[in-house]
Design a protein around this motif. Structure first.
Motif, PDB file in Angstrom:
ATOM      1  N   GLY A  33      25.159 -10.018 -20.898  1.00 15.73           N
ATOM      2  CA  GLY A  33      23.753 -10.134 -21.286  1.00 15.73           C
ATOM      3  C   GLY A  33      22.843  -9.692 -20.152  1.00 15.73           C
ATOM      4  N   ASN A  34      21.586 -10.090 -20.207  1.00  9.13           N
ATOM      5  CA  ASN A  34      20.610  -9.636 -19.221  1.00  9.13           C
ATOM      6  C   ASN A  34      20.924 -10.096 -17.804  1.00  9.13           C
ATOM      7  OD1 ASN A  34      19.254  -8.471 -21.317  1.00  9.13           O
ATOM      8  ND2 ASN A  34      17.646 -10.016 -21.466  1.00  9.13           N
ATOM      9  N   SER A  35      21.661 -11.192 -17.680  1.00 12.66           N
ATOM     10  CA  SER A  35      21.971 -11.684 -16.338  1.00 12.66           C
ATOM     11  C   SER A  35      22.908 -10.746 -15.586  1.00 12.66           C
ATOM     12  CB  SER A  35      22.592 -13.079 -16.401  1.00 12.66           C
ATOM     13  OG  SER A  35      23.821 -13.072 -17.087  1.00 12.66           O
ATOM     14  N   GLN A  36      23.460  -9.733 -16.292  1.00  9.56           N
ATOM     15  CA  GLN A  36      24.302  -8.756 -15.610  1.00  9.56           C
ATOM     16  C   GLN A  36      23.538  -8.074 -14.483  1.00  9.56           C
ATOM     17  OE1 GLN A  36      25.197  -4.877 -17.254  1.00  9.56           O
ATOM     18  NE2 GLN A  36      23.927  -5.284 -19.058  1.00  9.56           N
ATOM     19  N   PHE A  37      22.236  -7.889 -14.641  1.00 10.52           N
ATOM     20  CA  PHE A  37      21.457  -7.185 -13.624  1.00 10.52           C
ATOM     21  C   PHE A  37      21.364  -8.007 -12.338  1.00 10.52           C
ATOM     22  CE2 PHE A  37      19.826  -5.741 -17.773  1.00 10.52           C
ATOM     23  CZ  PHE A  37      20.289  -4.433 -17.704  1.00 10.52           C
ATOM     24  N   PHE A  38      21.233  -9.319 -12.492  1.00  6.62           N
ATOM     25  CA  PHE A  38      21.273 -10.189 -11.307  1.00  6.62           C
ATOM     26  C   PHE A  38      22.616 -10.044 -10.603  1.00  6.62           C
ATOM     27  CE2 PHE A  38      22.917 -14.087  -9.455  1.00  6.62           C
ATOM     28  CZ  PHE A  38      21.951 -14.403  -8.520  1.00  6.62           C
ATOM     29  N   TRP A  39      23.695 -10.102 -11.400  1.00  6.42           N
ATOM     30  CA  TRP A  39      25.021 -10.043 -10.804  1.00  6.42           C
ATOM     31  C   TRP A  39      25.290  -8.687 -10.166  1.00  6.42           C
ATOM     32  CZ3 TRP A  39      26.929 -14.305  -9.497  1.00  6.42           C
ATOM     33  CH2 TRP A  39      26.796 -15.451 -10.294  1.00  6.42           C
ATOM     34  N   TRP A  40      24.821  -7.604 -10.782  1.00  6.65           N
ATOM     35  CA  TRP A  40      24.977  -6.284 -10.178  1.00  6.65           C
ATOM     36  C   TRP A  40      24.326  -6.252  -8.793  1.00  6.65           C
ATOM     37  CZ3 TRP A  40      28.465  -2.970 -11.124  1.00  6.65           C
ATOM     38  CH2 TRP A  40      28.889  -2.656 -12.414  1.00  6.65           C
ATOM     39  N   ILE A  41      23.066  -6.658  -8.729  1.00  7.53           N
ATOM     40  CA  ILE A  41      22.326  -6.593  -7.463  1.00  7.53           C
ATOM     41  C   ILE A  41      22.942  -7.540  -6.430  1.00  7.53           C
ATOM     42  CG2 ILE A  41      20.090  -7.021  -6.367  1.00  7.53           C
ATOM     43  CD1 ILE A  41      18.824  -6.189  -9.090  1.00  7.53           C
ATOM     44  N   PHE A  42      23.270  -8.759  -6.875  1.00  8.94           N
ATOM     45  CA  PHE A  42      23.851  -9.739  -5.958  1.00  8.94           C
ATOM     46  C   PHE A  42      25.177  -9.251  -5.384  1.00  8.94           C
ATOM     47  CE2 PHE A  42      26.768 -13.352  -5.341  1.00  8.94           C
ATOM     48  CZ  PHE A  42      26.098 -14.025  -4.333  1.00  8.94           C
ATOM     49  N   LEU A  43      26.047  -8.717  -6.253  1.00 10.20           N
ATOM     50  CA  LEU A  43      27.375  -8.297  -5.804  1.00 10.20           C
ATOM     51  C   LEU A  43      27.338  -6.983  -5.018  1.00 10.20           C
ATOM     52  CD1 LEU A  43      29.478  -9.335  -8.922  1.00 10.20           C
ATOM     53  CD2 LEU A  43      29.513 -10.380  -6.658  1.00 10.20           C
ATOM     54  N   LEU A  44      26.359  -6.149  -5.288  1.00 16.53           N
ATOM     55  CA  LEU A  44      26.202  -4.950  -4.466  1.00 16.53           C
ATOM     56  C   LEU A  44      25.924  -5.330  -3.010  1.00 16.53           C
ATOM     57  CD1 LEU A  44      24.109  -2.606  -6.809  1.00 16.53           C
ATOM     58  CD2 LEU A  44      26.474  -2.252  -6.060  1.00 16.53           C
ATOM     59  N   VAL A  45      25.138  -6.398  -2.829  1.00 15.64           N
ATOM     60  CA  VAL A  45      24.795  -6.853  -1.476  1.00 15.64           C
ATOM     61  C   VAL A  45      25.894  -7.734  -0.886  1.00 15.64           C
ATOM     62  CG1 VAL A  45      23.147  -8.196  -0.109  1.00 15.64           C
ATOM     63  CG2 VAL A  45      22.327  -6.703  -1.945  1.00 15.64           C
ATOM     64  N   ALA A  46      26.363  -8.712  -1.669  1.00 14.89           N
ATOM     65  CA  ALA A  46      27.307  -9.703  -1.149  1.00 14.89           C
ATOM     66  C   ALA A  46      28.748  -9.203  -1.118  1.00 14.89           C
ATOM     67  CB  ALA A  46      27.237 -10.981  -1.997  1.00 14.89           C
ATOM     68  N   PHE A  47      29.056  -8.189  -1.941  1.00 14.37           N
ATOM     69  CA  PHE A  47      30.440  -7.714  -1.997  1.00 14.37           C
ATOM     70  C   PHE A  47      30.582  -6.255  -1.576  1.00 14.37           C
ATOM     71  CE2 PHE A  47      34.189  -5.861  -3.902  1.00 14.37           C
ATOM     72  CZ  PHE A  47      35.163  -6.775  -3.525  1.00 14.37           C
ATOM     73  N   LEU A  48      29.879  -5.354  -2.258  1.00 12.41           N
ATOM     74  CA  LEU A  48      30.074  -3.922  -2.013  1.00 12.41           C
ATOM     75  C   LEU A  48      29.733  -3.536  -0.580  1.00 12.41           C
ATOM     76  CD1 LEU A  48      30.810  -1.141  -3.165  1.00 12.41           C
ATOM     77  CD2 LEU A  48      28.406  -0.846  -3.749  1.00 12.41           C
ATOM     78  N   LEU A  49      28.629  -4.041  -0.058  1.00 15.45           N
ATOM     79  CA  LEU A  49      28.210  -3.669   1.301  1.00 15.45           C
ATOM     80  C   LEU A  49      29.244  -4.075   2.349  1.00 15.45           C
ATOM     81  CD1 LEU A  49      26.091  -2.468   3.179  1.00 15.45           C
ATOM     82  CD2 LEU A  49      24.926  -4.690   3.205  1.00 15.45           C
ATOM     83  N   PRO A  50      29.646  -5.362   2.414  1.00 12.15           N
ATOM     84  CA  PRO A  50      30.666  -5.708   3.420  1.00 12.15           C
ATOM     85  C   PRO A  50      32.017  -5.052   3.166  1.00 12.15           C
ATOM     86  CG  PRO A  50      30.154  -7.602   2.024  1.00 12.15           C
ATOM     87  CD  PRO A  50      29.131  -6.560   1.726  1.00 12.15           C
ATOM     88  N   TYR A  51      32.395  -4.935   1.897  1.00  6.08           N
ATOM     89  CA  TYR A  51      33.674  -4.298   1.565  1.00  6.08           C
ATOM     90  C   TYR A  51      33.689  -2.834   1.999  1.00  6.08           C
ATOM     91  CZ  TYR A  51      36.965  -1.871  -1.566  1.00  6.08           C
ATOM     92  OH  TYR A  51      37.928  -1.047  -2.095  1.00  6.08           O
ATOM     93  N   GLY A  52      32.586  -2.114   1.766  1.00  4.16           N
ATOM     94  CA  GLY A  52      32.503  -0.714   2.167  1.00  4.16           C
ATOM     95  C   GLY A  52      32.548  -0.550   3.678  1.00  4.16           C
TER      96      GLY A  52
END
Length: 472
Positions: A33-52
């Protein structure tokens, strides 16, 4: 001797996009649902950035075919290296089977022909073994496939996003967009799909196993990860927004979301546009599997050569040194899965196989982040062409945040937290399957230990016999 072809920087970037961007995983995310956008932004910062960042440092510091197996083994020893290589490999044939299950439906969309069970299985087997056959050849020979698949994936994502915006502007918004609706609800249904978003962001380390095929891997690996990461983040958010504004959440299927989305947005189940999109989507499935097989096979073969996977995985082609043993095992396991699929009770076979693959895949990454931190401590003198900046506190944050995200995702994906009949029917097979594969991996470790101890004992006995002979 013919000079080996090398990756350019652009090919490296496109290969990362081909590996990481997963078109077929869009539906489960949109189902949040719409909360996917929160999770996308949150995980891009909290997961993708450190993982990359972590992948860039480890991938340029420890270059070779081993990938995450090599990193974890250097940090924690062969037992953990064996676990990681097993989890990392076994996820692939499960994923291969889940995508093979989609092929007959895509061909039905393209041709209008409904395929019975036996022809459907044959189509799935053709897909599986074509991927296996292509993986017998060096990645540099398949670079045009990876580049082409990456471009097609981007085209599909832009089309689905653009078409969604057009439908929203002309027909109105399909879902109510308010600040409240975009905040996470933290219900079990939504949280169980976060693992799919994390899955969509994994794979940067695969490019590290292509180092021998690059012109300048120490520069190209971090450049490719950063550039591709930015493009991937933009693609995901744009396509997710297009789907979210134009299609009611309850109409999105977990089985074949992107094609369902095209059909819902155009109001048609056929025609040249849908046929073309189905064809493009089928090509991306090949690209995804080929790119991942090359990385996974290299890692499994390297682990086998170091005694941490069964010997068959170490079998290489005499012609080009490619890891054909791991490739053949991919085909064998995926074949068994699709052949027994028709007798399984779960009708959403894509989601069932994909979820099990997801659990094993995420498990393989749990030790990677602490391995990064430990290698900084125990191996500080090794030159690091790309080094993550910051003090000890920042490094700990970069390690803990993504690892915590993975552990939470595993809990919500693999463990039934509700005990109604529907939830148990969907999740228990995933839980049981994961336990079986984990125990199988532990059995490999025990068998390897016993075999090694037996070989060491025989060596000691031989040395003793030789000593006694010399004395006599």
């Amino acid at each position: 001797m013919e000079q080996k072809k090398k990756f350019s920087l652009m090919s490296a970037i496109l290969s990362v996009i081909c590996v990481v961007f997963v078109a077929e995983a869009a539906a489960p995310v949109a189902a949040i649902g719409n909360s996917q956008f929160f999770w996308w932004i949150f995980l891009l910062v909290a997961f993708l950035l450190p993982y990359g960042l972590i992948s860039s440092e480890l991938g340029t510091t420890y270059i070779g075919d081993g990938g995450i197996y090599d990193w974890v083994t250097k940090a924690f020893g062969h037992r953990w290296g064996s676990r990681v290589s097993w989890y990392y490999w076994i996820n692939f044939p499960l994923w291969l089977a889940s995508l093979a299950v989609m092929c007959p439906e895509l061909l039905t969309t393209m041709t209008g022909i409904e395929f019975p069970v036996i022809p459907s299985i044959i189509i799935q087997l053709v897909f599986i073994w074509l991927v296996v056959w292509i993986s017998f050849y060096p990645v540099s020979d398949s670079v045009w496939i990876l580049n082409g698949a990456a471009v097609i994936k981007m085209i599909l994502a832009v089309l689905i996003g653009g078409l969604g915006l057009y439908v929203a502007f002309t027909r109105g918004m399909a879902n109510e967009f308010t600040v409240k609706s975009m905040l996470p609800s933290f219900d079990l249904n939504s949280l169980s799909f976060i693992s799919v978003i994390i899955f969509n962001l994994l794979g940067f380390e695969v490019i590290c196993t292509f180092a021998d095929d690059m012109e300048n891997p120490k520069k190209q690996i971090p450049q490719a990860i950063v550039a591709a990461g930015i493009v991937i983040a933009a693609i995901y958010i744009f396509s997710a927004f297009g789907i979210g504004v134009a299609i009611p959440t309850d109409q999105i299927s977990t089985g074949s979301g992107m094609m369902d989305s095209f059909k819902l947005l155009t109001g048609s189940t056929g025609g040249w546009f849908i046929i073309l999109m189905a064809f493009f989507f089928l090509l991306t499935l090949f690209g995804n599997m080929i790119s991942w097989s090359l990385g996974v096979n290299n890692t499994a073969c390297y682990a086998a050569e170091n005694g941490d996977m069964p010997k068959f995985f170490a079998k290489r082609s005499q012609k080009n040194e490619m890891p054909i043993g791991a490739a053949l095992m991919n085909g064998i396991v995926a074949t068994v899965v699709v052949v027994i699929a028709p007798i399984l009770p779960n009708q959403d076979l894509f989601w069932a196989f994909f979820s099990l693959n997801l659990v094993m895949f995420l498990l393989s990454y749990v030790p990677v982040f602490p391995a990064f931190y430990k290698l900084r401590k125990i191996d500080p003198d090794t030159p690091r062409p790309f080094k993550v900046g910051g003090g000890d506190g920042m490094l700990k944050l970069l390690v803990i945040a993504p690892m915590l995200m993975i552990i939470i995702s595993l809990v919500f994906t693999a463990i039934p937290l509700q005990f109604d009949a529907a939830t148990l029917a969907e999740q228990l097979p995933i839980t049981i399957g994961a336990i079986i594969f984990i125990l199988f991996g532990e059995a490999i470790i025990v068998f390897k230990k016993i075999t090694k101890e037996g070989a060491d004992n025989n060596g000691e006995e031989n040395r003793s016999d030789n000593t006694e002979t010399r004395r006599v």
